[in-house]
Design a protein around this motif. Sequence first.
Motif, PDB file in Angstrom:
ATOM      1  N   SER A 144       0.856  -1.185   0.000  1.00 27.08           N
ATOM      2  CA  SER A 144       0.000   0.000   0.000  1.00 27.08           C
ATOM      3  C   SER A 144       0.891   1.232   0.000  1.00 27.08           C
ATOM      4  CB  SER A 144      -0.919   0.013   1.227  1.00 27.08           C
ATOM      5  OG  SER A 144      -0.157   0.118   2.412  1.00 27.08           O
ATOM      6  N   SER A 145       0.288   2.377  -0.317  1.00 27.08           N
ATOM      7  CA  SER A 145       1.003   3.648  -0.274  1.00 27.08           C
ATOM      8  C   SER A 145       0.620   4.363   1.018  1.00 27.08           C
ATOM      9  CB  SER A 145       0.643   4.501  -1.493  1.00 27.08           C
ATOM     10  OG  SER A 145       1.318   5.738  -1.449  1.00 27.08           O
ATOM     11  N   GLU A 146       1.608   4.727   1.810  1.00 23.52           N
ATOM     12  CA  GLU A 146       1.363   5.365   3.099  1.00 23.52           C
ATOM     13  C   GLU A 146       2.293   6.562   3.270  1.00 23.52           C
ATOM     14  OE1 GLU A 146       1.371   2.651   6.382  1.00 23.52           O
ATOM     15  OE2 GLU A 146       0.298   1.081   5.268  1.00 23.52           O
ATOM     16  N   PRO A 147       1.921   7.506   4.147  1.00 26.03           N
ATOM     17  CA  PRO A 147       2.787   8.670   4.371  1.00 26.03           C
ATOM     18  C   PRO A 147       4.123   8.268   4.981  1.00 26.03           C
ATOM     19  CG  PRO A 147       0.569   9.057   5.225  1.00 26.03           C
ATOM     20  CD  PRO A 147       0.644   7.603   4.876  1.00 26.03           C
ATOM     21  N   ILE A 148       5.148   8.994   4.626  1.00 20.22           N
ATOM     22  CA  ILE A 148       6.455   8.814   5.246  1.00 20.22           C
ATOM     23  C   ILE A 148       6.448   9.547   6.586  1.00 20.22           C
ATOM     24  CG2 ILE A 148       8.909   9.388   5.061  1.00 20.22           C
ATOM     25  CD1 ILE A 148       8.641   8.999   2.057  1.00 20.22           C
ATOM     26  N   PRO A 149       6.864   8.892   7.666  1.00 20.47           N
ATOM     27  CA  PRO A 149       6.853   9.561   8.966  1.00 20.47           C
ATOM     28  C   PRO A 149       7.953  10.616   9.066  1.00 20.47           C
ATOM     29  CG  PRO A 149       7.881   7.417   9.155  1.00 20.47           C
ATOM     30  CD  PRO A 149       7.347   7.502   7.751  1.00 20.47           C
ATOM     31  N   THR A 150       7.886  11.422  10.083  1.00 22.83           N
ATOM     32  CA  THR A 150       8.944  12.391  10.374  1.00 22.83           C
ATOM     33  C   THR A 150       9.675  11.950  11.627  1.00 22.83           C
ATOM     34  OG1 THR A 150       7.407  13.742  11.639  1.00 22.83           O
ATOM     35  CG2 THR A 150       7.696  14.301   9.302  1.00 22.83           C
ATOM     36  N   ALA A 151      10.918  12.395  11.740  1.00 21.93           N
ATOM     37  CA  ALA A 151      11.716  12.066  12.917  1.00 21.93           C
ATOM     38  C   ALA A 151      11.343  13.000  14.064  1.00 21.93           C
ATOM     39  CB  ALA A 151      13.202  12.190  12.594  1.00 21.93           C
ATOM     40  N   SER A 152      10.734  12.461  15.095  1.00 18.02           N
ATOM     41  CA  SER A 152      10.402  13.251  16.274  1.00 18.02           C
ATOM     42  C   SER A 152      11.645  13.427  17.139  1.00 18.02           C
ATOM     43  CB  SER A 152       9.293  12.555  17.076  1.00 18.02           C
ATOM     44  OG  SER A 152       8.133  12.396  16.298  1.00 18.02           O
ATOM     45  N   LYS A 153      11.469  14.037  18.289  1.00 22.65           N
ATOM     46  CA  LYS A 153      12.588  14.268  19.186  1.00 22.65           C
ATOM     47  C   LYS A 153      13.249  12.939  19.560  1.00 22.65           C
ATOM     48  CE  LYS A 153      13.753  17.056  23.245  1.00 22.65           C
ATOM     49  NZ  LYS A 153      13.219  17.923  24.328  1.00 22.65           N
ATOM     50  N   ASP A 175      20.080   4.181   5.397  1.00 26.00           N
ATOM     51  CA  ASP A 175      20.771   5.461   5.510  1.00 26.00           C
ATOM     52  C   ASP A 175      19.931   6.441   6.321  1.00 26.00           C
ATOM     53  OD1 ASP A 175      22.771   4.549   3.681  1.00 26.00           O
ATOM     54  OD2 ASP A 175      21.432   5.047   2.017  1.00 26.00           O
ATOM     55  N   VAL A 176      20.581   7.210   7.158  1.00 20.87           N
ATOM     56  CA  VAL A 176      19.899   8.266   7.897  1.00 20.87           C
ATOM     57  C   VAL A 176      19.566   9.408   6.938  1.00 20.87           C
ATOM     58  CG1 VAL A 176      20.098   9.978   9.740  1.00 20.87           C
ATOM     59  CG2 VAL A 176      21.055   7.681  10.058  1.00 20.87           C
ATOM     60  N   VAL A 177      18.298   9.802   6.875  1.00 19.60           N
ATOM     61  CA  VAL A 177      17.891  10.912   5.997  1.00 19.60           C
ATOM     62  C   VAL A 177      17.406  12.126   6.784  1.00 19.60           C
ATOM     63  CG1 VAL A 177      17.347   9.438   4.023  1.00 19.60           C
ATOM     64  CG2 VAL A 177      15.569   9.940   5.693  1.00 19.60           C
ATOM     65  N   SER A 178      17.137  11.940   8.088  1.00 18.09           N
ATOM     66  CA  SER A 178      16.723  13.070   8.918  1.00 18.09           C
ATOM     67  C   SER A 178      17.057  12.747  10.368  1.00 18.09           C
ATOM     68  CB  SER A 178      15.226  13.329   8.763  1.00 18.09           C
ATOM     69  OG  SER A 178      14.811  14.397   9.595  1.00 18.09           O
ATOM     70  N   VAL A 179      17.541  13.756  11.092  1.00 14.71           N
ATOM     71  CA  VAL A 179      17.945  13.585  12.488  1.00 14.71           C
ATOM     72  C   VAL A 179      17.052  14.462  13.358  1.00 14.71           C
ATOM     73  CG1 VAL A 179      19.825  13.799  14.161  1.00 14.71           C
ATOM     74  CG2 VAL A 179      20.331  13.112  11.800  1.00 14.71           C
ATOM     75  N   GLY A 180      16.280  13.846  14.247  1.00 16.94           N
ATOM     76  CA  GLY A 180      15.393  14.589  15.128  1.00 16.94           C
ATOM     77  C   GLY A 180      16.155  15.339  16.208  1.00 16.94           C
ATOM     78  N   GLU A 181      15.492  16.288  16.804  1.00 18.40           N
ATOM     79  CA  GLU A 181      16.092  17.086  17.873  1.00 18.40           C
ATOM     80  C   GLU A 181      16.577  16.177  19.016  1.00 18.40           C
ATOM     81  OE1 GLU A 181      14.770  20.454  21.199  1.00 18.40           O
ATOM     82  OE2 GLU A 181      13.361  19.813  19.627  1.00 18.40           O
ATOM     83  N   GLY A 182      17.817  16.393  19.422  1.00 20.64           N
ATOM     84  CA  GLY A 182      18.364  15.647  20.543  1.00 20.64           C
ATOM     85  C   GLY A 182      18.892  14.273  20.208  1.00 20.64           C
ATOM     86  N   ALA A 183      18.830  13.860  18.943  1.00 21.39           N
ATOM     87  CA  ALA A 183      19.363  12.556  18.543  1.00 21.39           C
ATOM     88  C   ALA A 183      20.861  12.705  18.268  1.00 21.39           C
ATOM     89  CB  ALA A 183      18.633  12.037  17.304  1.00 21.39           C
ATOM     90  N   ARG A 184      21.663  12.369  19.220  1.00 16.62           N
ATOM     91  CA  ARG A 184      23.104  12.621  19.146  1.00 16.62           C
ATOM     92  C   ARG A 184      23.855  11.487  18.460  1.00 16.62           C
ATOM     93  NH1 ARG A 184      24.404  14.710  25.318  1.00 16.62           N
ATOM     94  NH2 ARG A 184      23.015  16.530  25.331  1.00 16.62           N
ATOM     95  N   GLY A 185      24.984  11.855  17.856  1.00 17.57           N
ATOM     96  CA  GLY A 185      25.906  10.867  17.313  1.00 17.57           C
ATOM     97  C   GLY A 185      25.618  10.416  15.900  1.00 17.57           C
ATOM     98  N   PHE A 186      24.636  11.014  15.250  1.00 16.74           N
ATOM     99  CA  PHE A 186      24.286  10.618  13.892  1.00 16.74           C
ATOM    100  C   PHE A 186      24.227  11.829  12.989  1.00 16.74           C
ATOM    101  CE2 PHE A 186      22.534   7.322  16.608  1.00 16.74           C
ATOM    102  CZ  PHE A 186      22.900   6.155  15.941  1.00 16.74           C
ATOM    103  N   GLU A 187      24.545  11.589  11.710  1.00 13.19           N
ATOM    104  CA  GLU A 187      24.448  12.622  10.692  1.00 13.19           C
ATOM    105  C   GLU A 187      23.706  12.072   9.488  1.00 13.19           C
ATOM    106  OE1 GLU A 187      28.387  13.829   9.737  1.00 13.19           O
ATOM    107  OE2 GLU A 187      28.774  14.764  11.689  1.00 13.19           O
TER     108      GLU A 187
END
Length: 352
Positions: free
Chosen positions: A25-34, A75-87
């Motif tokens: 199915s086609s579903e929305p892509i989530p966003t990275a929360s805090k 692959d990481v495509v978005s880093v939420g607030e406070g998520a340390r150590g990743f780019e």
Amino acid sequence: MSTPTTQTVYRLIGERTSIHNIQPSSEPIPTASKHELLIRIRAVALNYRDIAISSGLYPFYIKDNVIPCSDASGDVVSVGEGARGFEIGDRVVISFDVANLYGPQRDWTTGHGGPIDGMLRQYIAVPAAAVVKVPGGSEAPQSYSELASLVCAGLTAWNGLFGVQPLKPGQVALFQGTGGVSINGLLLAKAAGAKTIITSSSDEKLAYVQKKFGADHVINYKTTPDWASKALELTNGRGVDFVLENGGAGTIAQSIKSIAFGGVVSVIGFLAQAKQEEMPDVAALAISRGCIVRGVTIGPVQMLEDLVRFVGNKGLRLPVEKEFGFSRDDVVGAFEYLKSAQHVGKVCIKVD
């Protein structure tokens, strides 16, 4: 390039009676929360657990219309607030259980692909604490499919060999069968300086494993039903130091018979059943060898970090036998191929 807003997601729709109930199915892509990361999934590795879940054979809770599969890299495509150590752009693997950061798994309520939605999709938002970065990034030799295979098969083998009584160079480890856990375990044990024995009912598979992965000894358990005696013979009567026990009730007696005094039998599967009247007396057998018999439920993020670091430092190439695409026919085909038990190593899906 901007991230799209929708993604293809596969779910087990309705009754969990067949792998053919997996539907896209086609579903929305989530966003990275805090404290979360948004990860583009690049590969998914399959396990027997996925077959059991899709066929109604899994003994634990499964959410309705679940997204199956627990093992993924990406692959990481978005880093939420406070998520340390990743780019953005980091290559990562995602832990099986988002709540199991260290120590024993507490329950079966937070494992991907069963009680919570899993990995058979293009994007996922997960707590950064449940993600492990791959050393070397794009320069690491392992493919995404190889990295995905570490999540359950690799970590289960690592836990069995290093989780309670670490394997030492010169010791002997025995692996049952030629699936992902056993072949990952074989490679890890060899890299750590151990001797290895692997069992199978197929001489063809045994020859292949010995040639490709360097098993020191092989035993056909069909032509040698008392394979424990053969293992004792190969170790000059001492026994093996570690057994990764895939069979369960039907093979546990042979596993304990083959173990050295004080060795470790890690019970990771239940593929070989025994009639109630033929159930072995595991307590008496364990006392007879003074061994540890323990159940292994994959492992925590902390242990996954150790495994990923070890694999990176050793430059290990992990056992992916076959890769399928992301169309529905390919996805169902991947499940069917795994169910057929033709494979040696891991069966994976490349997520485009």
